[in-house]
Design a protein around this motif. Structure first.
Motif, PDB file in Angstrom:
ATOM      1  N   GLN A   1     -56.665  -6.688  -2.472  1.00 46.37           N
ATOM      2  CA  GLN A   1     -56.398  -8.085  -2.797  1.00 46.37           C
ATOM      3  C   GLN A   1     -55.108  -8.355  -2.943  1.00 46.37           C
ATOM      4  OE1 GLN A   1     -59.438  -9.686  -5.259  1.00 46.37           O
ATOM      5  NE2 GLN A   1     -57.990 -11.030  -6.383  1.00 46.37           N
ATOM      6  N   ILE A   2     -54.351  -7.643  -3.616  1.00 46.41           N
ATOM      7  CA  ILE A   2     -52.793  -8.340  -3.843  1.00 46.41           C
ATOM      8  C   ILE A   2     -52.065  -8.532  -2.486  1.00 46.41           C
ATOM      9  CG2 ILE A   2     -50.771  -7.731  -4.726  1.00 46.41           C
ATOM     10  CD1 ILE A   2     -52.246  -6.678  -7.403  1.00 46.41           C
ATOM     11  N   SER A   3     -52.462  -7.472  -1.716  1.00 45.52           N
ATOM     12  CA  SER A   3     -51.613  -7.540  -0.362  1.00 45.52           C
ATOM     13  C   SER A   3     -52.075  -8.778   0.460  1.00 45.52           C
ATOM     14  CB  SER A   3     -51.893  -6.408   0.171  1.00 45.52           C
ATOM     15  OG  SER A   3     -53.130  -6.102   0.513  1.00 45.52           O
ATOM     16  N   LEU A   4     -53.465  -8.865   0.316  1.00 46.84           N
ATOM     17  CA  LEU A   4     -54.154 -10.316   0.824  1.00 46.84           C
ATOM     18  C   LEU A   4     -53.521 -11.443   0.408  1.00 46.84           C
ATOM     19  CD1 LEU A   4     -57.780  -8.894   1.301  1.00 46.84           C
ATOM     20  CD2 LEU A   4     -56.199  -9.197   3.011  1.00 46.84           C
ATOM     21  N   GLU A   5     -53.567 -11.598  -1.127  1.00 46.80           N
ATOM     22  CA  GLU A   5     -52.949 -12.592  -1.784  1.00 46.80           C
ATOM     23  C   GLU A   5     -51.624 -13.090  -1.412  1.00 46.80           C
ATOM     24  OE1 GLU A   5     -55.621 -12.570  -5.905  1.00 46.80           O
ATOM     25  OE2 GLU A   5     -53.598 -11.367  -5.660  1.00 46.80           O
ATOM     26  N   ILE A   6     -50.707 -12.072  -1.135  1.00 44.31           N
ATOM     27  CA  ILE A   6     -49.267 -12.039  -0.868  1.00 44.31           C
ATOM     28  C   ILE A   6     -49.035 -12.664   0.599  1.00 44.31           C
ATOM     29  CG2 ILE A   6     -47.062 -11.007  -0.536  1.00 44.31           C
ATOM     30  CD1 ILE A   6     -47.693  -9.027  -2.800  1.00 44.31           C
ATOM     31  N   LYS A   7     -50.010 -12.013   1.443  1.00 41.59           N
ATOM     32  CA  LYS A   7     -50.136 -12.585   2.721  1.00 41.59           C
ATOM     33  C   LYS A   7     -50.456 -13.985   3.184  1.00 41.59           C
ATOM     34  CE  LYS A   7     -51.832 -11.289   7.402  1.00 41.59           C
ATOM     35  NZ  LYS A   7     -52.654 -10.274   8.061  1.00 41.59           N
ATOM     36  N   CYS A   8     -51.334 -14.331   2.308  1.00 41.60           N
ATOM     37  CA  CYS A   8     -51.876 -15.801   2.211  1.00 41.60           C
ATOM     38  C   CYS A   8     -50.526 -16.660   1.764  1.00 41.60           C
ATOM     39  CB  CYS A   8     -53.145 -16.049   1.467  1.00 41.60           C
ATOM     40  SG  CYS A   8     -53.768 -17.588   1.192  1.00 41.60           S
ATOM     41  N   ALA A   9     -50.160 -16.439   0.530  1.00 37.54           N
ATOM     42  CA  ALA A   9     -49.101 -17.004  -0.146  1.00 37.54           C
ATOM     43  C   ALA A   9     -47.887 -17.353   0.606  1.00 37.54           C
ATOM     44  CB  ALA A   9     -48.803 -16.421  -1.495  1.00 37.54           C
ATOM     45  N   MET A  10     -47.720 -16.381   1.566  1.00 32.87           N
ATOM     46  CA  MET A  10     -46.301 -16.353   2.482  1.00 32.87           C
ATOM     47  C   MET A  10     -46.325 -17.626   3.325  1.00 32.87           C
ATOM     48  SD  MET A  10     -44.076 -14.053   1.414  1.00 32.87           S
ATOM     49  CE  MET A  10     -44.482 -14.816  -0.244  1.00 32.87           C
ATOM     50  N   LYS A  11     -47.583 -18.102   3.549  1.00 30.09           N
ATOM     51  CA  LYS A  11     -47.557 -18.941   4.874  1.00 30.09           C
ATOM     52  C   LYS A  11     -47.576 -20.403   4.060  1.00 30.09           C
ATOM     53  CE  LYS A  11     -51.328 -16.388   7.113  1.00 30.09           C
ATOM     54  NZ  LYS A  11     -52.682 -16.379   7.636  1.00 30.09           N
ATOM     55  N   SER A  12     -47.887 -20.407   2.702  1.00 32.83           N
ATOM     56  CA  SER A  12     -47.772 -21.701   2.195  1.00 32.83           C
ATOM     57  C   SER A  12     -46.654 -22.390   1.841  1.00 32.83           C
ATOM     58  CB  SER A  12     -48.427 -21.501   0.570  1.00 32.83           C
ATOM     59  OG  SER A  12     -48.646 -22.868  -0.048  1.00 32.83           O
ATOM     60  N   PRO A  13     -45.400 -22.025   1.490  1.00 30.24           N
ATOM     61  CA  PRO A  13     -44.012 -22.593   1.473  1.00 30.24           C
ATOM     62  C   PRO A  13     -43.560 -23.026   2.640  1.00 30.24           C
ATOM     63  CG  PRO A  13     -44.143 -20.547   0.015  1.00 30.24           C
ATOM     64  CD  PRO A  13     -45.114 -20.455   0.904  1.00 30.24           C
ATOM     65  N   LEU A  14     -43.960 -22.326   3.793  1.00 29.10           N
ATOM     66  CA  LEU A  14     -43.248 -22.564   5.163  1.00 29.10           C
ATOM     67  C   LEU A  14     -43.763 -24.132   5.588  1.00 29.10           C
ATOM     68  CD1 LEU A  14     -44.114 -19.584   7.138  1.00 29.10           C
ATOM     69  CD2 LEU A  14     -41.870 -20.534   6.162  1.00 29.10           C
ATOM     70  N   LEU A  15     -45.022 -24.527   5.251  1.00 28.01           N
ATOM     71  CA  LEU A  15     -45.539 -26.006   5.563  1.00 28.01           C
ATOM     72  C   LEU A  15     -45.423 -26.778   4.477  1.00 28.01           C
ATOM     73  CD1 LEU A  15     -46.880 -28.008   7.463  1.00 28.01           C
ATOM     74  CD2 LEU A  15     -49.227 -26.989   6.744  1.00 28.01           C
ATOM     75  N   GLY A  16     -45.535 -26.086   3.155  1.00 27.31           N
ATOM     76  CA  GLY A  16     -45.592 -26.827   1.968  1.00 27.31           C
ATOM     77  C   GLY A  16     -44.102 -27.454   1.617  1.00 27.31           C
ATOM     78  N   ALA A  17     -43.061 -26.837   2.060  1.00 22.46           N
ATOM     79  CA  ALA A  17     -41.621 -27.488   2.060  1.00 22.46           C
ATOM     80  C   ALA A  17     -41.392 -28.434   2.919  1.00 22.46           C
ATOM     81  CB  ALA A  17     -40.766 -26.288   2.197  1.00 22.46           C
ATOM     82  N   LEU A  18     -42.095 -28.436   3.858  1.00 26.31           N
ATOM     83  CA  LEU A  18     -42.098 -29.708   4.955  1.00 26.31           C
ATOM     84  C   LEU A  18     -42.780 -30.852   4.464  1.00 26.31           C
ATOM     85  CD1 LEU A  18     -40.836 -30.035   7.919  1.00 26.31           C
ATOM     86  CD2 LEU A  18     -43.134 -29.647   8.864  1.00 26.31           C
ATOM     87  N   LEU A  19     -43.919 -30.579   3.925  1.00 27.37           N
ATOM     88  CA  LEU A  19     -44.587 -31.750   3.312  1.00 27.37           C
ATOM     89  C   LEU A  19     -43.920 -32.328   2.001  1.00 27.37           C
ATOM     90  CD1 LEU A  19     -48.368 -30.079   3.483  1.00 27.37           C
ATOM     91  CD2 LEU A  19     -47.298 -31.898   4.993  1.00 27.37           C
ATOM     92  N   PHE A  20     -43.454 -31.461   1.398  1.00 22.16           N
ATOM     93  CA  PHE A  20     -42.659 -32.015   0.168  1.00 22.16           C
ATOM     94  C   PHE A  20     -41.225 -32.444   0.484  1.00 22.16           C
ATOM     95  CE2 PHE A  20     -45.560 -29.010  -2.306  1.00 22.16           C
ATOM     96  CZ  PHE A  20     -46.487 -30.237  -2.834  1.00 22.16           C
ATOM     97  N   LEU A  21     -40.879 -32.249   1.538  1.00 23.65           N
ATOM     98  CA  LEU A  21     -39.360 -32.703   1.942  1.00 23.65           C
ATOM     99  C   LEU A  21     -39.294 -33.908   1.896  1.00 23.65           C
ATOM    100  CD1 LEU A  21     -36.568 -31.345   2.975  1.00 23.65           C
ATOM    101  CD2 LEU A  21     -37.616 -31.853   5.185  1.00 23.65           C
ATOM    102  N   PRO A  22     -40.185 -35.124   2.155  1.00 28.44           N
ATOM    103  CA  PRO A  22     -39.619 -36.484   2.073  1.00 28.44           C
ATOM    104  C   PRO A  22     -39.368 -36.879   0.620  1.00 28.44           C
ATOM    105  CG  PRO A  22     -41.429 -36.231   3.529  1.00 28.44           C
ATOM    106  CD  PRO A  22     -41.166 -34.979   3.013  1.00 28.44           C
ATOM    107  N   PHE A  23     -39.842 -36.221  -0.434  1.00 23.09           N
ATOM    108  CA  PHE A  23     -39.853 -36.486  -1.788  1.00 23.09           C
ATOM    109  C   PHE A  23     -38.372 -36.115  -2.299  1.00 23.09           C
ATOM    110  CE2 PHE A  23     -44.254 -36.185  -1.453  1.00 23.09           C
ATOM    111  CZ  PHE A  23     -44.634 -37.340  -2.082  1.00 23.09           C
ATOM    112  N   PHE A  24     -37.975 -35.007  -1.823  1.00 27.07           N
ATOM    113  CA  PHE A  24     -36.827 -34.303  -2.097  1.00 27.07           C
ATOM    114  C   PHE A  24     -35.607 -35.078  -1.447  1.00 27.07           C
ATOM    115  CE2 PHE A  24     -39.250 -30.534  -3.421  1.00 27.07           C
ATOM    116  CZ  PHE A  24     -39.054 -30.268  -4.373  1.00 27.07           C
TER     117      PHE A  24
END
Length: 274
Positions: free
Chosen positions: A72-95
């Motif tokens: 599970q932990i390796s699956l969680e890390i693998k899933c989490a690694m995808k989130s910041p790549l798009l997440g940073a782009l979505l939050f970028l206008p605010f910053f």
């Protein structure tokens, strides 16, 4: 964020990355720099904080629970690694809006009444964002969006500290919006906002760490790991982030099984004693 970006420009981006004739206040350059910084810091903050909570607080016996997934932990890390790549782009206008002066962030403590306003800002930030995160989280459970977005995070029935951002990027964006909207609605000191933002990320890890120890006097009020573990298990309860207030008001509160001796850890201990 402007202070951080200026420091990055001075010691890294300007001398080593960008052409000398590309102005530091160019919006495209600022956007690129912020995106790189946000992705890097997101990865670093997630892995370091989750690892510390896993090593020092997480009860490894929970990994023996029947609903704990294999690897599970390796699956969680693998899933989490995808989130910041798009997440940073979505939050970028605010910053970008913040560093270009469109928010209500301010520099000096004395600008808005001094320390009493700082204290008021802490209370306001926590209460306002707690309410908005509750609404966003509960909205993510609506059938129209749950299956395609929030269901990813609910794969972890027995969460670990690495579950915190192991979710769909849109999920992370929706639940993160309140923290980015706040400084556009209310004045808040920029350094205080940064500190509170770091606190938010630590809290997000802490409610997934399986560590159920909360002082008895605070148990009715604080939405901690015990409440959030039950949210992962029972789905329609305990949507709150910090407090149980909104769950109680809107009828989605459930007493944590951990406080009744029926938590996933209690089940593991009981099974091991047979």
């Amino acid at each position: 964020m402007d202070v951080i970006l200026n420091t990055c420009d001075r010691y890294f981006f300007t001398p080593y990355i960008y052409p000398v004739d590309w102005a530091e206040d160019n919006i495209i350059r600022q956007s690129l720099s912020l995106y790189v910084f946000l992705v890097f810091v997101s990865f670093l903050a997630y892995l370091s904080t989750a690892t510390l909570f896993y090593v020092f607080l997480y009860d490894k016996r929970l990994m023996q629970h029947p609903q704990y997934l294999k690897n599970q932990i390796s699956l969680e890390i693998k899933c989490a690694m995808k989130s910041p790549l798009l997440g940073a782009l979505l939050f970028l206008p605010f910053f970008v809006g913040e560093i270009r002066g469109f928010s209500k962030l301010y520099d000096n403590v004395t600008d808005y009444g001094g320390w009493p306003f700082i204290a008021l800002s802490v209370v306001s930030f926590v209460m306002v964002t707690d309410f908005l995160v509750y609404l966003a989280h509960r909205g993510l459970h609506h059938p129209l969006v749950y299956r395609s977005v929030h269901k990813v995070h609910h794969a972890w029935k027995i969460p670990t500290p690495f579950s915190s951002i192991a979710m769909h990027p849109v999920d992370a964006w929706m639940q993160g919006l309140p923290y980015h909207i706040y400084p556009y609605l209310f004045p808040i000191n920029k350094y205080l906002h940064l500190g509170l933002f770091l606190m938010v990320n630590v809290w997000a890890v802490s409610i997934h760490d399986g560590y159920f120890m909360v002082p008895d006097s605070l148990k009715p009020m604080i939405n901690g790991a015990a409440h959030h573990t039950d949210h992962h298990l029972y789905f329609n309860y305990n949507y709150g982030q910090y407090f149980t207030l909104w769950d109680r008001i809107f009828g989605s509160f459930r007493d944590p099984t951990a406080y009744e001796g029926k938590s996933p850890l209690d089940e593991v201990i009981k099974n091991n004693s047979k």
